[in-house]
Design a protein around this motif. Structure first.
Motif, PDB file in Angstrom:
ATOM      1  N   SER A 114     -47.521 -53.416 -33.085  1.00  0.00           N
ATOM      2  CA  SER A 114     -47.976 -53.885 -34.546  1.00  0.00           C
ATOM      3  C   SER A 114     -46.244 -53.095 -35.938  1.00  0.00           C
ATOM      4  N   ASP A 141     -47.036 -51.830 -37.518  1.00  0.00           N
ATOM      5  CA  ASP A 141     -47.017 -50.731 -37.987  1.00  0.00           C
ATOM      6  C   ASP A 141     -46.571 -49.236 -37.175  1.00  0.00           C
ATOM      7  N   HIS A 142     -46.436 -50.078 -35.789  1.00  0.00           N
ATOM      8  CA  HIS A 142     -45.117 -49.427 -34.854  1.00  0.00           C
ATOM      9  C   HIS A 142     -43.770 -49.376 -34.340  1.00  0.00           C
ATOM     10  N   PRO A 194     -50.847 -44.958 -37.667  1.00  0.00           N
ATOM     11  CA  PRO A 194     -51.206 -46.472 -38.548  1.00  0.00           C
ATOM     12  C   PRO A 194     -52.827 -46.356 -38.160  1.00  0.00           C
ATOM     13  N   ASP A 195     -54.263 -45.428 -37.494  1.00  0.00           N
ATOM     14  CA  ASP A 195     -55.138 -45.571 -38.069  1.00  0.00           C
ATOM     15  C   ASP A 195     -55.343 -43.966 -37.245  1.00  0.00           C
TER      16      ASP A 195
END
Length: 199
Positions: free
Chosen positions: A2, A4-5, A121-122
Motif C-alpha cells: 500500500s 502507507d507501507h 496505517p489503520d
C-alpha cells in the motif's frame, strides 16, 4: 504494497544507517520499558516495528535464554542495521508487516512497540492484529523514549487534540481492539502505555 507501507518503508530506509547515532542515549529507557512488561524467563515477546533492534537486548534480558524474542520490521535497511549492530543475537529478525504478522494466534506473551502507533496505517485494525498474536492476559507496550511534549518540541510542532497517544484517544482505541489500558505514563523522559489483552 500500500501507499502507507511504501511511505513508511521509504522514510525509515533513508534513515536506517544513522538511526542509532541520532539517539545514542535511549538504552536505559528501553531497559526500563522492557522490565515494565512483567515478563518472566521463558516468555515469548515480539518487538513490532523493531527498527534497528534497540529493544531486543533488553527484551532478551527479561525473558532469558529460554525465552523467544522476535523482531519484525517492514524495512530491510533497518533489519540490516540491527544485524550490523549484532542485535540479531538477541532475537530472531523477521522482514514482516506488523499489520499481517506471520505468527500463530495467541502464541506470544507480549508485544512491544516503540514509536509504532503513529506509523500504523489503520491503528484500530492493526491493534486487533497485535491482539491476535498475544494470549489472553498478555501485554502490549506502546513506548517512546521521550514523552509526547518532548517529541513534539524536538520535531518543531505542537501536540494536537487528535494525537493517538493522548490517553483520551488511546484508551478507547485500544478498547475497541480488545485491549484494556492498565498504565499510562507520558513524561519528558518516556512515554509508556501498557495494555492487557482481554478475553
Amino acid at each position: 504494497m500500500s501507499d502507507d507501507h511504501t511511505r513508511v518503508r521509504d522514510f525509515f530506509s533513508a534513515r536506517a544507517a544513522d538511526w542509532d547515532n541520532r539517539f545514542p542515549d535511549d538504552g536505559p529507557a528501553y531497559r526500563a520499558a522492557a522490565s515494565a512488561l512483567g515478563l518472566r524467563p521463558g516468555d515469548r515477546v515480539l518487538d513490532a516495528g523493531c527498527g534497528t533492534g534497540r529493544a531486543l537486548p533488553a527484551l532478551r534480558e527479561v525473558v532469558g535464554p529460554a525465552g523467544i524474542v522476535l523482531g519484525a520490521d517492514l524495512t530491510p535497511a533497518m533489519l540490516k542495521a540491527a544485524t550490523d549492530a549484532g542485535r540479531d543475537r538477541a532475537g530472531q529478525l523477521l522482514l514482516a508487516d506488523v499489520t499481517r504478522l506471520p505468527v500463530r494466534d495467541a502464541s506470544l506473551d507480549a508485544v512491544f512497540g516503540a514509536g509504532l502507533i503513529s506509523h500504523l496505517p489503520d491503528p484500530a485494525q492493526n491493534l486487533r492484529e497485535l491482539r491476535r498474536v498475544v494470549r489472553p492476559g498478555g501485554v502490549l507496550a506502546l513506548f517512546h523514549p521521550i514523552g509526547r511534549a518532548a517529541l513534539a518540541a524536538r520535531q518543531g510542532r505542537q501536540i494536537t487534540a487528535d494525537d493517538l497517544r493522548a490517553e483520551a484517544n488511546l484508551r478507547p482505541l485500544l478498547a475497541g481492539a480488545g485491549w484494556q489500558l492498565t498504565s499510562y505514563v507520558d513524561e519528558d523522559a518516556r512515554f509508556l502505555a501498557l495494555a492487557v489483552r482481554e478475553g
